[in-house]
Design a protein around this motif. Structure first.
Motif, PDB file in Angstrom:
ATOM      1  N   LEU A  10       0.824  -1.206   0.000  1.00  0.00           N
ATOM      2  CA  LEU A  10       0.000   0.000   0.000  1.00  0.00           C
ATOM      3  C   LEU A  10       0.858   1.256   0.000  1.00  0.00           C
ATOM      4  CD1 LEU A  10      -2.791  -1.035   2.533  1.00  0.00           C
ATOM      5  CD2 LEU A  10      -3.018  -0.770   0.062  1.00  0.00           C
ATOM      6  N   TYR A 131      -9.866  -3.622  -5.973  1.00  0.00           N
ATOM      7  CA  TYR A 131     -10.794  -3.884  -4.878  1.00  0.00           C
ATOM      8  C   TYR A 131     -10.400  -5.179  -4.203  1.00  0.00           C
ATOM      9  CZ  TYR A 131     -15.169  -4.802  -2.387  1.00  0.00           C
ATOM     10  OH  TYR A 131     -16.105  -5.059  -1.417  1.00  0.00           O
ATOM     11  N   GLY A 136      -8.871  -4.204   1.678  1.00  0.00           N
ATOM     12  CA  GLY A 136      -8.715  -2.798   1.323  1.00  0.00           C
ATOM     13  C   GLY A 136      -8.942  -2.605  -0.165  1.00  0.00           C
ATOM     14  N   SER A 137      -8.810  -1.387  -0.622  1.00  0.00           N
ATOM     15  CA  SER A 137      -9.013  -1.089  -2.029  1.00  0.00           C
ATOM     16  C   SER A 137      -8.295   0.205  -2.374  1.00  0.00           C
ATOM     17  CB  SER A 137     -10.506  -0.959  -2.354  1.00  0.00           C
ATOM     18  OG  SER A 137     -11.092   0.065  -1.565  1.00  0.00           O
ATOM     19  N   GLN A 138      -8.159   0.446  -3.665  1.00  0.00           N
ATOM     20  CA  GLN A 138      -7.588   1.705  -4.128  1.00  0.00           C
ATOM     21  C   GLN A 138      -8.518   2.293  -5.184  1.00  0.00           C
ATOM     22  OE1 GLN A 138      -3.774   2.029  -6.460  1.00  0.00           O
ATOM     23  NE2 GLN A 138      -3.139   3.134  -4.638  1.00  0.00           N
ATOM     24  N   LYS A 170     -15.239   6.013  -2.739  1.00  0.00           N
ATOM     25  CA  LYS A 170     -16.030   4.785  -2.590  1.00  0.00           C
ATOM     26  C   LYS A 170     -17.487   5.175  -2.381  1.00  0.00           C
ATOM     27  CE  LYS A 170     -12.051   2.775  -0.255  1.00  0.00           C
ATOM     28  NZ  LYS A 170     -11.526   2.256   1.022  1.00  0.00           N
TER      29      LYS A 170
END
Length: 202
Positions: A10, A131, A136-138, A170
């Motif tokens: 990350l 995703y 977590g996601s970006q 999001k």
């Protein structure tokens, strides 16, 4: 160890894709909009490149096809390609309108209207994000040229801006898919442009 690896990934992703996330003015000003009530909007993807490797759309789709069919099967891929085209032709506009029109009271941005001016949103770089569910996601990021032209004389450019690495949020039901995350970046682009117009015309 796994958590440490994720944190490192990350951190690297954040550094590599550090965003400018702003609207840059290149030429012209918003004075031409003072007496307008509607602006027509068109999307362009002719020269867009994708992801950190600056892939063409064909290259990007080839990679997504291999990944999705291997993991989820041909039926899911067929639905994905349908949604991809659907978002390009209509949903990105819908999200952009949601963003920009939420900031403006007397001026409406629409598509397929006979307005004096047209805004061309010319996508240049699209990062689809990722995703990971609970991991977590970006968010997606979008760089585009925002070009205001005379509708009846498109060669007459009235104003040009650049939306530089605008990051989505999001905020929609399709965020788990690439097209949903990209749509969110169009919405934020609309909000930022609407804020600039509102400041200029107040």
């Amino acid at each position: 160890m796994r958590k440490l690896f994720l944190m490192l990934f990350l951190a690297i992703s954040t550094a590599v894709f550090a965003q400018k996330d702003k609207i840059n003015f290149e030429s012209g000003n918003f004075d031409f909009l003072k007496d307008q009530t509607e602006v027509n909007v068109q999307l362009k993807f002719d020269d867009a490149v994708y992801q950190e490797k600056n892939l063409t759309e064909a290259q990007y789709l080839e990679g997504r096809k291999a990944d999705i069919t291997n993991r989820k099967g041909e039926k899911v891929w067929q639905n994905w390609t349908y949604q991809w085209e659907n978002f390009k032709t209509s949903e990105y506009l819908t999200y952009f309108f949601k963003g920009i029109n939420s900031k403006l009271k007397k001026l409406n941005f629409k598509n397929d209207v006979k307005a004096k001016y047209t805004l061309i949103i010319d996508a240049k770089w699209i990062y689809a994000g990722w995703y990971g569910g609970m991991i977590g996601s970006q968010e997606a990021k979008l760089t585009s040229n925002l070009i205001f032209v005379e509708t009846d004389n498109p060669s007459n450019v009235i104003m040009k801006l650049e939306a530089d690495k605008i990051q989505g949020k999001k905020m929609n039901k399709d965020f788990a898919w690439e097209y949903g995350r990209i749509a969110a970046a169009y919405e934020v682009t609309g909000k930022k442009l609407g804020t600039e117009i509102k400041k200029a015309l107040k």
